[in-house]
Design a protein around this motif. Sequence first.
Motif, mmCIF file in Angstrom:
data_model
loop_
_atom_site.group_PDB
_atom_site.id
_atom_site.type_symbol
_atom_site.label_atom_id
_atom_site.label_comp_id
_atom_site.label_asym_id
_atom_site.label_seq_id
_atom_site.Cartn_x
_atom_site.Cartn_y
_atom_site.Cartn_z
ATOM 1 N N SER B 27 0.810 -1.223 0.000
ATOM 2 C CA SER B 27 0.000 0.000 0.000
ATOM 3 C C SER B 27 0.843 1.272 0.000
ATOM 4 N N CYS B 28 1.927 1.297 0.732
ATOM 5 C CA CYS B 28 2.721 2.521 0.818
ATOM 6 C C CYS B 28 3.520 2.801 -0.453
ATOM 7 N N CYS B 32 0.209 6.571 -0.603
ATOM 8 C CA CYS B 32 0.175 6.948 0.807
ATOM 9 C C CYS B 32 1.517 6.617 1.431
ATOM 10 N N LYS B 33 2.107 7.594 2.016
ATOM 11 C CA LYS B 33 3.381 7.365 2.692
ATOM 12 C C LYS B 33 3.258 7.692 4.166
ATOM 13 N N THR B 34 2.123 8.178 4.570
ATOM 14 C CA THR B 34 1.954 8.518 5.985
ATOM 15 C C THR B 34 0.606 8.054 6.519
ATOM 16 N N SER B 35 -0.158 7.333 5.721
ATOM 17 C CA SER B 35 -1.421 6.803 6.216
ATOM 18 C C SER B 35 -1.509 5.387 5.680
ATOM 19 N N CYS B 36 -2.627 4.757 5.837
ATOM 20 C CA CYS B 36 -2.700 3.390 5.351
ATOM 21 C C CYS B 36 -4.088 3.118 4.806
ATOM 22 N N THR B 37 -4.166 2.831 3.539
ATOM 23 C CA THR B 37 -5.417 2.368 2.957
ATOM 24 C C THR B 37 -5.080 1.136 2.144
ATOM 25 N N VAL B 38 -5.613 0.023 2.540
ATOM 26 C CA VAL B 38 -5.291 -1.231 1.860
ATOM 27 C C VAL B 38 -6.380 -1.601 0.856
#
Lengths: 458, 48
Positions: B27-28, B32-38
Amino acid sequence: MIHTFEMFDKYIALDVNSGCVHELDKLSYDVLNFLDVKGLDPEDDEALFKTIGEFKREYDSEDIAEVIEDLAELKRNDMLWAEDDFEYNDDLKKNAPVKAMCLHISHDCNLRCKYCFADEGQYHSGCRELMSAETGKRAMDYLVRNSGSRRNLEVDFFGGEPLMNFEAVKEIVSYARELERQYDKVFRFTITTNGILLDDDKLEFINREMGNIVLSIDGRKEVNDRVRCRADGTGSYDSIVPIFQKTAQSRGQDNYYVRGTFTRYNLDFSKDVLHLADLGFKQISVEPVVSGEETDYSLREEDLPRIFDEYETLVREYVARKKEGRGFNFFHFMIDLDEGPCIIKRVSGCGCGCEYIAVAPNGDVYPCHQFVGSEEYKMGSIYDECELDRDLRNKFAACNIYSKPDCRDCFAKFFCSGGCVANACLINGSINKPHKLSCEMMRKRVECSLYAKAALAE
Amino acid sequence: MKRIKTLNSASLKKSACKGGCGECQTSCQSACKTSCTVANQKCENEDR
């Protein structure tokens, strides 16, 4: 577990464990909530009796009976009140091979963004450093050697600013292409850039070799330039917008993201997302800032109502523009309800510290880019012959939605997979204690995404 | 059902059968590099 919510003209129910999303009318929404709160089984006569008693002044009894029969049918088909029987998937990362690497090609930056988690490129090391091509190549060797049967390997050139070390990037990519042929692997490269050094030559190389490019920009000029500025204080907006627009066009408006951060300075961030859309960008991500200590730009709990309103404003416009044929993708509203990731991925999360690692310019290995520079989380080095720190690896491998008590009763757990481990650590000191503010925003984004799905299904 | 519109099938349980191949994107690595959405990642299992 069921989560219901109203947004604008929609009544929506998410059956958490099946992943089913239902759009309901007001009657069925009221009945579903009543049964759920009371713990009544729609297949029992008691449910019908009590529900009619509750709603007889508002609704016709025959209509109530019809709704209850529909809900019972959905339950029989495991589309409502489905059981959570996924916990057996919780140790699947234990021996997972490494498949993704964040390569810190440059611990130096030509911007001084005020919120930079990377300490303006230095990652709290006190020095600016570029990765040598040799170290990068060794990292590619390391990735192939530890990837087991995984075919698709991902490498993100990250910084600081990766374009400050572009010759090394080119050498490493070329080397990885040789490894691909040798070992039957597929390397997928991404590069994350602030755009200051992006020019036609670099763009030509990136378009040829990189499956994705992440372009950092925060939105409106005044918002961007307040935080994304050079050492002399001048903003970056005017320099980067033209080349970013060219980049997006040259990639057919796909396989890239313009990516911004919103802070307490721009709680009206929907305007920034729409500004980026108005500039012609079709792939947009704007994320909340995360900061370990409270600063004047940090988001606070008291800001949440405003932030929720902004997400709603954004999703309304997002849907309207899609319907008008001038839509754009917003990273956090993109959910594939049918072809999305499997439950195993959803339970496991981002895979940092086992499937995904970050490599610092000197070859040191960390669980992910956000841990780089933290001695406590150094897992080893690509130059070591021995394997990565087993205790740390096991700790991260065991981290999943079932290892986090706060996730158990959360309706969004199969969408965010427990959230960002680094944020949990930074704010709460534990990889198993998610950052509450991030969770609240995540839940709101999931609701907005489901609303968008319902609105666009009309 | 005239009052309930279901937007998708019950896919989560089915996805467990042939899931876990690990070929999908981390995911990263996307944006997104500072949150997480899978959940917005694509499944890349060829045997699905």
